[in-house]
Motif scaffolding. Sequence first.
Motif, PDB file in Angstrom:
ATOM      1  N   THR A  21       0.871  -1.175   0.000  1.00 49.02           N
ATOM      2  CA  THR A  21       0.000   0.000   0.000  1.00 49.02           C
ATOM      3  C   THR A  21       0.909   1.226   0.000  1.00 49.02           C
ATOM      4  O   THR A  21       2.049   1.172   0.466  1.00 49.02           O
ATOM      5  CB  THR A  21      -0.902   0.060   1.251  1.00 49.02           C
ATOM      6  OG1 THR A  21      -0.072   0.073   2.416  1.00 49.02           O
ATOM      7  CG2 THR A  21      -1.858  -1.106   1.303  1.00 49.02           C
ATOM      8  N   LEU A  22       0.381   2.303  -0.519  1.00 50.62           N
ATOM      9  CA  LEU A  22       1.138   3.551  -0.583  1.00 50.62           C
ATOM     10  C   LEU A  22       0.197   4.687  -0.171  1.00 50.62           C
ATOM     11  O   LEU A  22      -0.807   4.946  -0.843  1.00 50.62           O
ATOM     12  CB  LEU A  22       1.659   3.755  -2.014  1.00 50.62           C
ATOM     13  CG  LEU A  22       2.295   5.085  -2.395  1.00 50.62           C
ATOM     14  CD1 LEU A  22       3.374   5.510  -1.420  1.00 50.62           C
ATOM     15  CD2 LEU A  22       2.905   4.981  -3.799  1.00 50.62           C
ATOM     16  N   ASN A  23       0.505   5.328   0.950  1.00 51.65           N
ATOM     17  CA  ASN A  23      -0.319   6.420   1.468  1.00 51.65           C
ATOM     18  C   ASN A  23       0.516   7.695   1.516  1.00 51.65           C
ATOM     19  O   ASN A  23       1.352   7.849   2.419  1.00 51.65           O
ATOM     20  CB  ASN A  23      -0.842   6.068   2.868  1.00 51.65           C
ATOM     21  CG  ASN A  23      -1.866   4.945   2.826  1.00 51.65           C
ATOM     22  OD1 ASN A  23      -3.008   5.150   2.450  1.00 51.65           O
ATOM     23  ND2 ASN A  23      -1.439   3.748   3.164  1.00 51.65           N
ATOM     24  N   PRO A  24       0.317   8.627   0.587  1.00 48.11           N
ATOM     25  CA  PRO A  24       1.145   9.845   0.563  1.00 48.11           C
ATOM     26  C   PRO A  24       0.940  10.719   1.802  1.00 48.11           C
ATOM     27  O   PRO A  24       1.844  11.401   2.237  1.00 48.11           O
ATOM     28  CB  PRO A  24       0.645  10.605  -0.672  1.00 48.11           C
ATOM     29  CG  PRO A  24      -0.188   9.648  -1.441  1.00 48.11           C
ATOM     30  CD  PRO A  24      -0.658   8.598  -0.500  1.00 48.11           C
ATOM     31  N   TYR A  25      -0.287  10.681   2.305  1.00 47.21           N
ATOM     32  CA  TYR A  25      -0.643  11.500   3.465  1.00 47.21           C
ATOM     33  C   TYR A  25      -1.094  10.578   4.586  1.00 47.21           C
ATOM     34  O   TYR A  25      -1.430   9.415   4.363  1.00 47.21           O
ATOM     35  CB  TYR A  25      -1.809  12.436   3.116  1.00 47.21           C
ATOM     36  CG  TYR A  25      -1.502  13.369   1.958  1.00 47.21           C
ATOM     37  CD1 TYR A  25      -0.752  14.518   2.154  1.00 47.21           C
ATOM     38  CD2 TYR A  25      -1.970  13.088   0.660  1.00 47.21           C
ATOM     39  CE1 TYR A  25      -0.462  15.377   1.086  1.00 47.21           C
ATOM     40  CE2 TYR A  25      -1.688  13.937  -0.399  1.00 47.21           C
ATOM     41  CZ  TYR A  25      -0.938  15.080  -0.181  1.00 47.21           C
ATOM     42  OH  TYR A  25      -0.650  15.921  -1.229  1.00 47.21           O
ATOM     43  N   ARG A  26      -1.106  11.138   5.778  1.00 45.51           N
ATOM     44  CA  ARG A  26      -1.754  10.452   6.899  1.00 45.51           C
ATOM     45  C   ARG A  26      -2.909  11.352   7.320  1.00 45.51           C
ATOM     46  O   ARG A  26      -2.749  12.569   7.396  1.00 45.51           O
ATOM     47  CB  ARG A  26      -0.729  10.297   8.023  1.00 45.51           C
ATOM     48  CG  ARG A  26      -1.138   9.267   9.016  1.00 45.51           C
ATOM     49  CD  ARG A  26       0.013   8.847   9.882  1.00 45.51           C
ATOM     50  NE  ARG A  26      -0.509   7.945  10.898  1.00 45.51           N
ATOM     51  CZ  ARG A  26       0.123   7.639  12.009  1.00 45.51           C
ATOM     52  NH1 ARG A  26       1.310   8.155  12.254  1.00 45.51           N
ATOM     53  NH2 ARG A  26      -0.416   6.812  12.883  1.00 45.51           N
ATOM     54  N   GLY A  27      -4.073  10.761   7.604  1.00 40.09           N
ATOM     55  CA  GLY A  27      -5.257  11.575   7.865  1.00 40.09           C
ATOM     56  C   GLY A  27      -5.917  11.915   6.546  1.00 40.09           C
ATOM     57  O   GLY A  27      -5.339  11.701   5.469  1.00 40.09           O
ATOM     58  N   CYS A  28      -7.150  12.424   6.637  1.00 38.84           N
ATOM     59  CA  CYS A  28      -7.860  12.710   5.395  1.00 38.84           C
ATOM     60  C   CYS A  28      -8.874  13.820   5.641  1.00 38.84           C
ATOM     61  O   CYS A  28      -9.704  13.716   6.540  1.00 38.84           O
ATOM     62  CB  CYS A  28      -8.562  11.438   4.902  1.00 38.84           C
ATOM     63  SG  CYS A  28      -9.400  11.692   3.333  1.00 38.84           S
ATOM     64  N   GLN A  29      -8.752  14.859   4.845  1.00 43.68           N
ATOM     65  CA  GLN A  29      -9.625  16.023   5.012  1.00 43.68           C
ATOM     66  C   GLN A  29     -11.094  15.714   4.728  1.00 43.68           C
ATOM     67  O   GLN A  29     -11.955  16.483   5.116  1.00 43.68           O
ATOM     68  CB  GLN A  29      -9.181  17.130   4.054  1.00 43.68           C
ATOM     69  CG  GLN A  29      -7.860  17.758   4.414  1.00 43.68           C
ATOM     70  CD  GLN A  29      -7.342  18.555   3.242  1.00 43.68           C
ATOM     71  OE1 GLN A  29      -6.695  18.018   2.350  1.00 43.68           O
ATOM     72  NE2 GLN A  29      -7.637  19.835   3.234  1.00 43.68           N
ATOM     73  N   TYR A  30     -11.370  14.623   4.021  1.00 43.02           N
ATOM     74  CA  TYR A  30     -12.763  14.329   3.707  1.00 43.02           C
ATOM     75  C   TYR A  30     -13.542  13.877   4.947  1.00 43.02           C
ATOM     76  O   TYR A  30     -14.741  14.078   5.038  1.00 43.02           O
ATOM     77  CB  TYR A  30     -12.860  13.285   2.594  1.00 43.02           C
ATOM     78  CG  TYR A  30     -12.495  13.843   1.238  1.00 43.02           C
ATOM     79  CD1 TYR A  30     -12.856  15.136   0.883  1.00 43.02           C
ATOM     80  CD2 TYR A  30     -11.804  13.076   0.305  1.00 43.02           C
ATOM     81  CE1 TYR A  30     -12.526  15.659  -0.355  1.00 43.02           C
ATOM     82  CE2 TYR A  30     -11.474  13.590  -0.946  1.00 43.02           C
ATOM     83  CZ  TYR A  30     -11.840  14.883  -1.264  1.00 43.02           C
ATOM     84  OH  TYR A  30     -11.521  15.390  -2.496  1.00 43.02           O
TER      85      TYR A  30
END
Length: 299
Positions: free
Chosen positions: A42-51
Amino acid sequence: MAKSQSEENSKQESFGTAKVYINNAKSILNKATGFIDYYDFTLNPYRGCQYGCSYCYAAAFSPNSKMRQDWGNWVIIKQNAVEILEKELQKWQKKNPDKPASIYMSSVTDPYQPIESKQMLTRGLLEAMVKYQPILVIQTRSPLIAKDVDILQQFRRLRINMSIPTGSEQVRKDFEPRTPSISARLKAIETLKRNIRYQESHWIRFSVTITPLLPTFPEDEVDFIRKLEIVDRVVIQEFHPTQTRSLVAGTRQEAENIKQKYSWWYDNEQLNYLQFKEKLDLLLSGVEIKEGKAGFGFE
Ligand code: SF4
């Protein structure tokens, strides 16, 4: 007293209503497990999500309980992500010269959440990846993905999964009020399909993931389903089980509360799920309909 991980992330600025932190990741490609264990990473550029979707199971992976409660109001930028990815892909290629890595981007964030318009971190990762030609899946609910058509079309093995869990705008606004409209997401698929310059050797496919399947008002159903004809695959899945323990992925209490408003659907959830699936089968004869984990495979 030792600092918590969130405190070590220096606060940089705000973006919209979100607090923005920057961080250096130790690794960026993580072993894929669970319903996406078909992939290597898996590849997650960010941690957390504004949505901040009400049902998001990824909130469970917040750095601490305060941030878990505040899900949707913060994002951590992995500022060294491109550099680390380059190193990790080089290492993979050295070990596996004949086997491209398979990568699912992203499992616990949206790679095209609003901050990507400014940060362009996901774009940077795509640019780093393209020379290694991994098998790549991009999972998003954001029309922002259409801006990267120039780089996306360079991938030889690509699947774009657009999340659209309901065909009714009111339901979307209740369960995920900060997300783009349903029509904007469908339009983004159309734009990508129209603008991609297809090459014979390239295999590029589109899915709509209705995961979790939220209610769609009866008057919206047929129109919504017919609009899904633009993709190759539709995936449906029920909610993850509810979990109260903070480090276990599951549907959040917030969504459980909203479900009360839709008792006409949830009182007969199993039946409604089956009937919705039947309608998909009936109305989308040229589209592959898959359920749960089977829908998240590449081919
Ligand atoms: S877009 Fe995805 S990762 Fe972001 S809050 Fe919604 S479900 Fe979670």
